[in-house]
Design a protein around this motif. Structure first.
Motif, PDB file in Angstrom:
ATOM      1  N   ILE A 429       0.844  -1.203   0.000  1.00  0.00           N
ATOM      2  CA  ILE A 429       0.000   0.000   0.000  1.00  0.00           C
ATOM      3  C   ILE A 429       0.877   1.250   0.000  1.00  0.00           C
ATOM      4  O   ILE A 429       0.606   2.222  -0.712  1.00  0.00           O
ATOM      5  N   ARG A 430       1.948   1.215   0.795  1.00  0.00           N
ATOM      6  CA  ARG A 430       2.857   2.366   0.827  1.00  0.00           C
ATOM      7  C   ARG A 430       3.442   2.624  -0.546  1.00  0.00           C
ATOM      8  O   ARG A 430       3.542   3.768  -1.006  1.00  0.00           O
ATOM      9  N   LEU A 431       3.835   1.530  -1.226  1.00  0.00           N
ATOM     10  CA  LEU A 431       4.436   1.681  -2.553  1.00  0.00           C
ATOM     11  C   LEU A 431       3.429   2.243  -3.539  1.00  0.00           C
ATOM     12  O   LEU A 431       3.746   3.115  -4.343  1.00  0.00           O
ATOM     13  N   VAL A 432       2.188   1.717  -3.462  1.00  0.00           N
ATOM     14  CA  VAL A 432       1.155   2.206  -4.382  1.00  0.00           C
ATOM     15  C   VAL A 432       0.925   3.693  -4.153  1.00  0.00           C
ATOM     16  O   VAL A 432       0.817   4.487  -5.092  1.00  0.00           O
ATOM     17  N   ARG A 433       0.888   4.080  -2.860  1.00  0.00           N
ATOM     18  CA  ARG A 433       0.643   5.483  -2.549  1.00  0.00           C
ATOM     19  C   ARG A 433       1.759   6.349  -3.113  1.00  0.00           C
ATOM     20  O   ARG A 433       1.527   7.407  -3.694  1.00  0.00           O
ATOM     21  N   ALA A 434       2.991   5.848  -2.966  1.00  0.00           N
ATOM     22  CA  ALA A 434       4.137   6.615  -3.446  1.00  0.00           C
ATOM     23  C   ALA A 434       4.139   6.729  -4.966  1.00  0.00           C
ATOM     24  O   ALA A 434       4.754   7.626  -5.525  1.00  0.00           O
ATOM     25  N   ALA A 435       3.431   5.792  -5.615  1.00  0.00           N
ATOM     26  CA  ALA A 435       3.461   5.779  -7.080  1.00  0.00           C
ATOM     27  C   ALA A 435       2.599   6.887  -7.682  1.00  0.00           C
ATOM     28  O   ALA A 435       2.767   7.234  -8.844  1.00  0.00           O
ATOM     29  N   PHE A 436       1.659   7.434  -6.892  1.00  0.00           N
ATOM     30  CA  PHE A 436       0.824   8.509  -7.429  1.00  0.00           C
ATOM     31  C   PHE A 436       1.630   9.796  -7.478  1.00  0.00           C
ATOM     32  O   PHE A 436       2.085  10.274  -6.447  1.00  0.00           O
ATOM     33  N   PRO A 437       1.823  10.368  -8.651  1.00  0.00           N
ATOM     34  CA  PRO A 437       2.573  11.618  -8.704  1.00  0.00           C
ATOM     35  C   PRO A 437       1.733  12.709  -8.076  1.00  0.00           C
ATOM     36  O   PRO A 437       0.530  12.757  -8.271  1.00  0.00           O
ATOM     37  N   GLY A 438       2.373  13.565  -7.309  1.00  0.00           N
ATOM     38  CA  GLY A 438       1.645  14.678  -6.713  1.00  0.00           C
ATOM     39  C   GLY A 438       0.643  14.253  -5.673  1.00  0.00           C
ATOM     40  O   GLY A 438      -0.346  14.929  -5.428  1.00  0.00           O
ATOM     41  N   GLY A 439       0.877  13.078  -5.045  1.00  0.00           N
ATOM     42  CA  GLY A 439       0.024  12.651  -3.938  1.00  0.00           C
ATOM     43  C   GLY A 439      -1.259  12.014  -4.408  1.00  0.00           C
ATOM     44  O   GLY A 439      -1.640  12.094  -5.571  1.00  0.00           O
ATOM     45  N   LEU A 440      -1.933  11.373  -3.448  1.00  0.00           N
ATOM     46  CA  LEU A 440      -3.179  10.685  -3.762  1.00  0.00           C
ATOM     47  C   LEU A 440      -4.283  11.697  -4.000  1.00  0.00           C
ATOM     48  O   LEU A 440      -4.390  12.672  -3.272  1.00  0.00           O
ATOM     49  N   PRO A 441      -5.120  11.485  -5.024  1.00  0.00           N
ATOM     50  CA  PRO A 441      -6.297  12.339  -5.157  1.00  0.00           C
ATOM     51  C   PRO A 441      -7.208  12.145  -3.939  1.00  0.00           C
ATOM     52  O   PRO A 441      -7.169  11.087  -3.318  1.00  0.00           O
ATOM     53  N   PHE A 442      -7.983  13.169  -3.631  1.00  0.00           N
ATOM     54  CA  PHE A 442      -8.763  13.125  -2.394  1.00  0.00           C
ATOM     55  C   PHE A 442      -9.755  11.974  -2.370  1.00  0.00           C
ATOM     56  O   PHE A 442     -10.145  11.506  -1.315  1.00  0.00           O
ATOM     57  N   TYR A 443     -10.196  11.526  -3.543  1.00  0.00           N
ATOM     58  CA  TYR A 443     -11.264  10.527  -3.558  1.00  0.00           C
ATOM     59  C   TYR A 443     -10.728   9.115  -3.401  1.00  0.00           C
ATOM     60  O   TYR A 443     -11.469   8.160  -3.475  1.00  0.00           O
ATOM     61  N   ILE A 444      -9.432   8.978  -3.223  1.00  0.00           N
ATOM     62  CA  ILE A 444      -8.880   7.648  -2.971  1.00  0.00           C
ATOM     63  C   ILE A 444      -8.278   7.625  -1.581  1.00  0.00           C
ATOM     64  O   ILE A 444      -7.396   8.415  -1.275  1.00  0.00           O
ATOM     65  N   THR A 445      -8.817   6.766  -0.725  1.00  0.00           N
ATOM     66  CA  THR A 445      -8.198   6.586   0.584  1.00  0.00           C
ATOM     67  C   THR A 445      -7.610   5.194   0.600  1.00  0.00           C
ATOM     68  O   THR A 445      -8.341   4.213   0.568  1.00  0.00           O
ATOM     69  N   LEU A 446      -6.314   5.129   0.611  1.00  0.00           N
ATOM     70  CA  LEU A 446      -5.670   3.819   0.564  1.00  0.00           C
ATOM     71  C   LEU A 446      -5.387   3.329   1.970  1.00  0.00           C
ATOM     72  O   LEU A 446      -4.911   4.060   2.806  1.00  0.00           O
ATOM     73  N   GLY A 447      -5.696   2.074   2.178  1.00  0.00           N
ATOM     74  CA  GLY A 447      -5.377   1.451   3.448  1.00  0.00           C
ATOM     75  C   GLY A 447      -5.603  -0.028   3.265  1.00  0.00           C
ATOM     76  O   GLY A 447      -6.253  -0.447   2.301  1.00  0.00           O
ATOM     77  N   VAL A 448      -5.063  -0.810   4.183  1.00  0.00           N
ATOM     78  CA  VAL A 448      -5.303  -2.245   4.084  1.00  0.00           C
ATOM     79  C   VAL A 448      -6.698  -2.510   4.632  1.00  0.00           C
ATOM     80  O   VAL A 448      -6.983  -2.208   5.778  1.00  0.00           O
ATOM     81  N   ASP A 449      -7.542  -3.028   3.786  1.00  0.00           N
ATOM     82  CA  ASP A 449      -8.918  -3.291   4.181  1.00  0.00           C
ATOM     83  C   ASP A 449      -8.974  -4.583   4.973  1.00  0.00           C
ATOM     84  O   ASP A 449      -8.475  -5.607   4.528  1.00  0.00           O
ATOM     85  N   ARG A 450      -9.561  -4.515   6.174  1.00  0.00           N
ATOM     86  CA  ARG A 450      -9.532  -5.700   7.033  1.00  0.00           C
ATOM     87  C   ARG A 450     -10.289  -6.861   6.432  1.00  0.00           C
ATOM     88  O   ARG A 450      -9.858  -7.997   6.507  1.00  0.00           O
ATOM     89  N   ALA A 451     -11.415  -6.553   5.797  1.00  0.00           N
ATOM     90  CA  ALA A 451     -12.215  -7.635   5.215  1.00  0.00           C
ATOM     91  C   ALA A 451     -11.422  -8.336   4.119  1.00  0.00           C
ATOM     92  O   ALA A 451     -11.382  -9.565   4.047  1.00  0.00           O
ATOM     93  N   ALA A 452     -10.758  -7.516   3.278  1.00  0.00           N
ATOM     94  CA  ALA A 452      -9.977  -8.102   2.190  1.00  0.00           C
ATOM     95  C   ALA A 452      -8.855  -8.962   2.750  1.00  0.00           C
ATOM     96  O   ALA A 452      -8.619 -10.092   2.300  1.00  0.00           O
ATOM     97  N   LEU A 453      -8.186  -8.433   3.762  1.00  0.00           N
ATOM     98  CA  LEU A 453      -7.072  -9.164   4.366  1.00  0.00           C
ATOM     99  C   LEU A 453      -7.571 -10.484   4.937  1.00  0.00           C
ATOM    100  O   LEU A 453      -6.974 -11.546   4.725  1.00  0.00           O
TER     101      LEU A 453
END
Lengths: 887, 113
Positions: A429-453
Motif C-alpha cells: 500500500i505504501r508503494l502504491v501510494r508513493a506511485a501517485f505523482p503529486g500525492g493521492l487524489p482526495f477521492y482515494i483513501t488507501l489502506g489495508v482493508d480488514r475484510a480483504a485481508l
C-alpha cells in the motif's frame, strides 16, 4: 477391576448419576447401621432419609461444583494438547527450515500483495466519495454523436436548459450545478508581506455546494443573488488555504482578500478534507451572462444530484429529451450535441478502472500461485514424512492425533505467513501510494482493508491446512507394511507425485501468463517512452504565469510589454540557450481545437470538418522546444500585424488540409476567425498525450496578440534545467512581485508524469511476474529434488551398471523438462486468450505479440531448467554403494 | 445427649481433611467418624458434607475414585492428595493459633487498659 472402572468413569462421567449413586450408597449404609441397632428396615430407611435432609439441594450444589471442575479440566487438557502440538510443530519446522521459510514467504507474499491490491481496488472502485449520498451524484458533460466526441465542456445555455427543464434530478437548488476551473493570484492576505501565490479553484454556480451536500464549517454558503454578473464579490475558501495562509484565523470571514488585484470578501471556509473539483482552494460565484449562446461550450462541466430512486440511465434519457428540444430550436449550435451523464465516481476514477481490473486479475493469479506453492510444499513435506507417519501410526498414534499434528503444523505455517502478509500488505500500500505523482487524489483513501485481508488470509490458510492434511490422511490409512518396505517412498507415492507434477505445471503456466502480461506492459511503457516526441524534452524548465487584468495589465499592450521584458532578461542570463512561451506546452492538458478552413477550397460538408489544434506561441518557442522547421520561416517580431496574421502549421495539417500541396503563402482560418497566411511548416510533435498521434495544428504569433496566461519554456545551454528556476523566479519578481509562477517543472518531468500510469503498471506486473517465477522455481526445485531422492536407489543401480553422469542427468532432468514444457505450453495458450483484457492498455505491441511470447517461452525455459538442474546434479553424484546400502 | 453444635465456616473442610489423613474413605464414613470423634457434639449435616467434599476435590486437595462396596454397590471413595496434606498442615496450625487466641481472651482476668 479398579482400573477398568476408572476407564469406565473416564468415558462415562456424569455428575448427576454420580451424586445419585453417592447419596444412595450413603443412605443404604446408614440404613444398614440403623438396622444393626435394632430398627426395622422401614423405620431405618425413613430415618436415614430424614437425617440426610434435602437431597435435591445437595445434588444441585455438587453437580454445579463437578461441572465447573470438568469444564476447567477440559480446558486445561485442550490447551495442553494445543501447546504440545504447537511445540512439536515448531520443532519439526525448525528441523526443516527450508520448507518452513519457503512456505511462510509464499503465503506472506500471496496474502500481502492480494490483500493490498484488493483493498486498493475496493477503495478506488467502491468507496463512496466524501460528499453526501455521493452515489446519487453524476457528472454531466457534452458529447457529440456525429464526431463521437466525449467529455466535452458544456455551455451555459445547455446547462440552464437542463437545470430548468429536467425531471430526473433533485428538486430545487440541490439539483444541477455548473462549474469551471480557474486559477487566481492571491496577492495580499490578512497577514501582510506574503508572496504572491497562484491558487487553484473553480467558478461554481451558487448552488454547487448544495448539490454536493456539503456546507462551510465557518461562515455561510453562496446566496442566489451573489451569482449574478457584477454582484460576485464573495468567495469561499478551503480549510487547507485557511490554515496554511491565514493561520486558521477565525475572524477571517467577512474580511477582504485580493485575487488578481480585485477585492473579494471571504464568506465561508469549507470543512477539512473537502475537495472540488479535484484540488481547489477557492470557489467564486459562476456569474455567467444569462444570454450566453448554447454553442459556447467552454465550461468544465455540470454536477447533478439524482432525485431519490432515479437511475443514471433515466437521468440520461431525461436530459436527452431536453437536448432533442434544444436541437430543434438551435440547429447551428446544438445539432448532434447532447448531455453525457455518468456517476461522479466513474468520472473521477474512470481512467483507473482498466488498469485496476488488470491488476486484480494479475493479483488473483499471484494468490493462486501462492496457494499452489504452499500446497505443493505441504505435499512435498507430507511425502517426505510418509515413513515417519507410518511408524507413528504403527506405534499407536491415532489418525485423529496424526491429522491434528500435521494440521497444527500447517496452521503454524499459515498463520506465520498471514502475520507476515499483513506487513507485506502495508508495504505494498505504501508503494502504491508513493506511485501517485503529486500525492493521492482526495477521492482515494488507501489502506489495508480488514475484510480483504481476512478473506485472502482465509483462502491461504485453508489451502495450507487442506494440503497439509492430505498426506496425514493418506499416511494414516496407508498400508503400513508397504510404506515401511518402500522406504522413503511413502504409501501412495505415485498418486501424490502426479498431483504435485500437476501443481508444478500449473505454477509454470501461471507464471507464463504473468510474465507475458508484464512483458507486454513493460514494452508498452518502453514504446511510449521511446516514441520520438517531435521535440527534445531534455534541458527545459517550464512555468506558467498569468497576468491579472485588474492588477497592472488592463490591456494587451501591457501584457506584451511584460513578456518582452521577461524574455529580454532571461535571454541575456548565463546558461540560457533560448526562451519561448506558448499557451500550452505538450502533455499538460491544454488542447483547444477548431475547424480549419483553407482559402479557396469549398467548406467541408457538415461532419467532414477537419478539427485542428491552435494556440499562440512566441517567436522562439519551437526553437526552445527543439521542434524543427521543415519549410518557410519561423515567426518573429515582424508578424505583429493583426490585420494580416502569420501562422506556422504542422506537417499533419499540410497532409490533411492541403493534401500535400504547397501551403506556404496560402491562407487558412479557424471557424470564422480572420484569415492567416502560412509562413512556415514545422515538424510534427506529440502534444496532448501519448499515444495520441501528433495533431494537425496552427500556431499564431504572440507578436500579434499575447494571451494573459502563458507557459514559459527556457532551454539551458548545459546542466540541470532545475538550476534555471531561481533565475526565472527572480526575473519575474524584479519585473512585478505581484505575479506568481506556478506549475514549475522541467519538460522531462512533464513527460514522466504523463507516463506514470504505464510505468506503474509495468513495474507492478513486473514485480508480480518475478514473484511468480520465483515461486514456480521453488515448486519445480522441490518436485525435482523429491524425484531425485525417490530414485536414489534406482540411480545407484544404473551407475553401478555403468550409466554415465550424462545419462543420469538426462534421466532426471528429462522429468523436469517435461513439466516445464507442459507448463509453458499451457501458459502460452492461456496467455493468448487472457491478454485480450490488456489490449486497451497496450501501445506499439499487440496483445498476442509473437516475439513477447517467444521471449517468455525461452526465458521461462532457461530459468525453470536451472531450477531443475540444481537438484538433478545431485543425482549425478550418487554413490552406488551408499545409495543401495541406504535402503 | 448434648445438643449438636453447628460448625464454624471453614472448619468442616479442616475436619474432612483430617479424617481422610488416616486413609481413603467414602462420604458416609467421613460423617460417622467426625460424629464419633466429637462424641456426637458436632453434627456434620450431609447437606454440607457432600458439597464440601466435591469442592475439596475441585481444589485438588482430595481425589476420588469409584469402588465396588461389599454390597456390590458403586461407592465413591475420597483420598487425600499431597496438596491436601499440605493444606491440612497449614489449616491445623492456623486453627491452633485461632483457638489459642480466643482462649487467651476468654481467660483474661483484667480489662485491657
Amino acid at each position: 477391576m479398579t482400573r477398568w472402572l476408572r476407564y469406565f468413569e473416564f468415558f462415562r462421567r456424569d455428575p448427576r448419576r454420580d451424586i445419585d449413586d453417592e447419596i444412595r450408597a450413603h443412605l443404604e449404609l446408614r440404613q444398614a447401621d440403623l438396622v444393626a441397632q435394632g430398627f426395622t428396615p422401614e423405620v431405618a430407611r425413613a430415618r436415614a432419609q430424614r437425617e440426610f435432609g434435602d437431597a435435591a439441594a445437595v445434588r444441585e450444589t455438587t453437580v454445579r461444583v463437578d461441572e465447573r471442575m470438568m469444564r476447567r479440566e477440559h480446558r486445561a487438557e485442550w490447551w495442553d494438547t494445543i501447546t504440545r502440538d504447537v511445540r512439536v510443530a515448531l520443532r519439526s519446522l525448525r528441523a526443516n527450515p527450508g520448507f518452513a521459510v519457503s512456505a511462510i514467504v509464499c503465503a506472506a507474499a500471496g496474502i500481502g500483495i492480494t490483500a493490498a491490491i484488493v483493498s486498493a481496488s475496493y477503495s478506488v472502485l467502491m468507496r463512496s466519495l466524501p460528499y453526501r449520498d455521493s452515489d446519487r451524484l453524476v457528472a454531466i458533460y457534452a458529447e457529440n454523436t456525429q464526431h463521437d466526441w466525449h467529455g466535452v465542456n458544456v455551455s451555459w445555455g445547455d446547462f440552464a436548459s437542463w437545470r430548468d427543464n429536467n425531471r430526473a434530478f433533485q428538486d430545487g437548488a440541490a439539483g444541477v450545478a455548473i462549474w469551471t476551473w480557474t486559477t487566481n493570484t492571491l496577492t495580499s492576505a490578512a497577514t501582510a508581506g506574503d508572496d504572491a501565490e497562484r491558487i487553484y479553484g473553480a467558478y461554481v454556480s451558487w448552488n454547487l455546494f448544495r448539490v454536493l451536500g456539503v456546507s462551510p464549517i465557518i461562515g455561510r454558503n453562496f446566496l442566489p443573488e451573489e451569482d449574478a454578473p457584477g454582484r460576485n464579490h464573495e468567495i469561499i475558501i478551503s480549510h487547507r488555504l485557511w490554515t496554511r495562509r491565514f493561520g486558521s484565523d477565525s475572524a477571517l470571514v467577512g474580511k477582504t482578500l485580493q485575487l488578481d488585484g480585485r477585492p473579494w470578501t471571504v464568506i465561508g471556509v469549507m470543512p477539512p478534507g473537502f475537495n472540488f473539483p479535484d484540488r481547489g482552494d477557492a470557489w467564486e460565484p459562476f456569474a455567467a451572462d444569462p444570454n450566453e449562446s448554447h454553442g459556447n461550450r467552454q465550461y468544465a462541466g455540470a454536477i447533478g444530484r439524482l432525485a431519490p430512486g432515479v437511475s443514471v440511465e433515466q437521468a440520461r434519457a431525461d436530459l436527452h429529451r431536453i437536448d432533442a428540444d434544444l436541437e430543434a430550436r438551435f440547429r447551428d449550435e446544438n445539432l448532434n450535441w447532447r448531455a453525457e451523464v455518468m456517476p461522479l465516481r466513474d468520472d473521477l476514477v474512470g481512467n483507473l478502472r482498466d488498469p485496476l481490473k488488470v491488476l486484480l486479475a494479475a493479483v488473483g493469479l499471484v494468490l493462486l500461485l501462492a496457494c499452489i506453492n504452499v500446497a505443493n510444499l505441504m505435499l512435498a513435506r507430507g511425502a517426505s514424512r510418509a515413513r515417519e507417519i507410518a511408524i507413528r501410526s504403527a506405534l499407536g498414534a491415532s489418525r485423529e492425533r496424526l491429522v491434528r499434528q500435521l494440521m497444527t503444523e500447517s496452521l503454524v505455517v499459515a498463520l506465520a505467513g498471514g502475520a507476515l502478509g499483513v506487513g507485506v500488505a502495508a508495504l505494498v500500500i505504501r508503494l502504491v501510494r508513493a506511485a501517485f505523482p503529486g500525492g493521492l487524489p482526495f477521492y482515494i483513501t488507501l489502506g489495508v482493508d480488514r475484510a480483504a485481508l481476512a478473506m485472502v488470509a482465509a483462502i491461504t490458510i485453508v489451502t495450507a491446512i487442506l494440503f497439509g492434511i492430505i498426506p496425514a490422511i493418506r499416511g494414516s490409512r496407508a498400508d503400513l507394511n508397504a510404506s515401511l518396505r518402500d522406504g522413503a517412498r511413502g504409501g501412495s507415492g505415485v498418486d501424490k507425485a502426479r498431483l504435485r507434477n500437476a501443481l508444478v505445471v500449473g505454477e509454470i503456466a501461471l507464471s507464463a501468463v504473468l510474465l507475458t502480461a508484464a512483458l507486454l506492459l513493460m514494452r508498452t511503457y518502453r514504446n511510449l517512452h521511446e516514441t520520438p516526441l517531435g521535440f527534445t524534452e531534455q534541458g527545459i524548465a517550464t512555468a506558467q504565469l498569468t497576468l491579472p487584468r485588474n492588477a497592472g495589465y488592463p490591456t494587451a499592450t501591457d501584457v506584451q510589454r511584460f513578456y518582452a521584458r521577461l524574455f529580454e532578461r532571461l535571454r541575456n542570463a548565463p546558461n540560457v540557450a533560448s526562451v519561448g512561451a506558448a499557451q500550452g506546452i505538450p502533455f499538460t492538458g491544454w488542447d483547444v481545437q477548431g475547424d480549419v478552413h483553407v482559402e479557396g477550397e469549398a467548406p467541408a460538408p457538415p461532419g467532414q470538418e477537419l478539427s485542428t489544434h491552435f494556440q499562440y506561441v512566441s517567436a522562439d518557442y519551437f526553437k526552445t522546444m527543439g521542434v524543427s522547421l521543415v519549410s518557410g520561416r519561423w515567426l518573429d517580431a515582424s508578424d505583429a500585424d493583426t490585420l494580416n496574421l502569420h501562422v506556422l502549421i504542422t506537417q499533419q495539417l499540410v497532409a490533411k488540409a492541403f493534401h500535400g500541396a504547397e501551403p506556404l503563402g496560402k491562407r487558412v482560418r479557424i471557424g470564422r476567425d480572420p484569415w492567416a497566411t502560412v509562413v512556415g511548416v514545422i515538424q510534427d510533435y506529440h502534444h496532448y498525450r501519448l499515444p495520441e498521434p501528433p495533431p494537425p495544428a496552427i500556431f499564431y504569433s504572440t507578436a500579434a496578440y499575447t494571451p494573459r496566461q502563458m507557459t514559459i519554456a527556457i532551454r539551458a545551454k548545459s546542466g540541470d534545467p532545475h538550476d534555471l528556476v531561481p533565475l526565472l523566479r527572480s526575473a519575474v519578481r524584479e519585473i512585478d512581485p505581484q505575479v506568481a509562477l506556478f506549475q514549475v517543472q522541467t519538460m522531462d518531468e512533464v513527460v514522466m508524469r504523463m507516463l506514470w500510469r504505464q510505468r506503474l503498471m509495468g513495474n507492478v506486473l513486473g514485480t508480480f511476474a518475478a514473484l511468480a517465477l520465483a515461486m514456480a522455481c521453488v515448486g519445480l526445485y522441490g518436485v525435482v529434488s523429491y524425484a531425485v531422492s525417490q530414485r536414489t536407489r534406482e540411480i545407484g543401480v544404473r551407475v553401478a551398471l555403468g550409466a554415465t553422469r550424462g545419462t543420469v542427468l538426462r534421466l532426471v532432468l528429462g522429468h523436469g523438462t517435461r513439466l516445464v514444457m507442459a507448463g509453458i505450453a499451457a501458459g502460452l495458450v492461456a496467455a493468448y486468450f487472457a491478454m485480450r483484457i490488456l489490449q486497451t492498455l497496450l501501445y506499439g505491441v499487440h496483445a498476442t505479440d509473437p516475439m513477447t511470447f517467444g521471449i517468455v517461452a525461452l526465458g521461462l525455459t532457461a530459468v525453470a531448467l536451472l531450477a531443475a538442474a540444481i537438484p538433478s546434479r545431485r543425482a549425478t553424484r550418487v554413490d552406488p554403494i551408499i545409495a543401495m546400502r541406504a535402503e | 445427649m448434648p445438643r449438636p453444635v453447628d460448625l464454624l465456616q471453614g472448619t468442616l473442610d479442616l475436619l474432612i481433611l483430617k479424617t481422610l489423613s488416616w486413609g481413603p474413605a467414602h462420604g458416609y464414613a467421613v460423617a460417622r467418624w467426625i460424629e464419633q470423634l466429637t462424641g456426637e457434639v458436632l453434627n456434620v449435616g450431609e447437606g454440607s458434607l457432600y458439597p464440601a467434599l466435591h469442592r475439596l476435590e475441585e481444589r485438588g486437595w482430595v481425589t476420588s475414585e469409584w469402588q465396588l462396596s461389599s454390597t456390590k454397590r458403586r461407592t465413591k471413595v475420597y483420598r487425600l492428595t499431597t496438596d491436601g496434606r499440605g493444606q491440612l498442615r497449614a489449616e491445623s496450625s492456623q486453627w491452633a493459633s485461632f483457638v489459642d487466641a480466643v482462649a487467651k481472651v476468654l481467660r483474661a482476668q483484667e480489662q485491657p487498659s
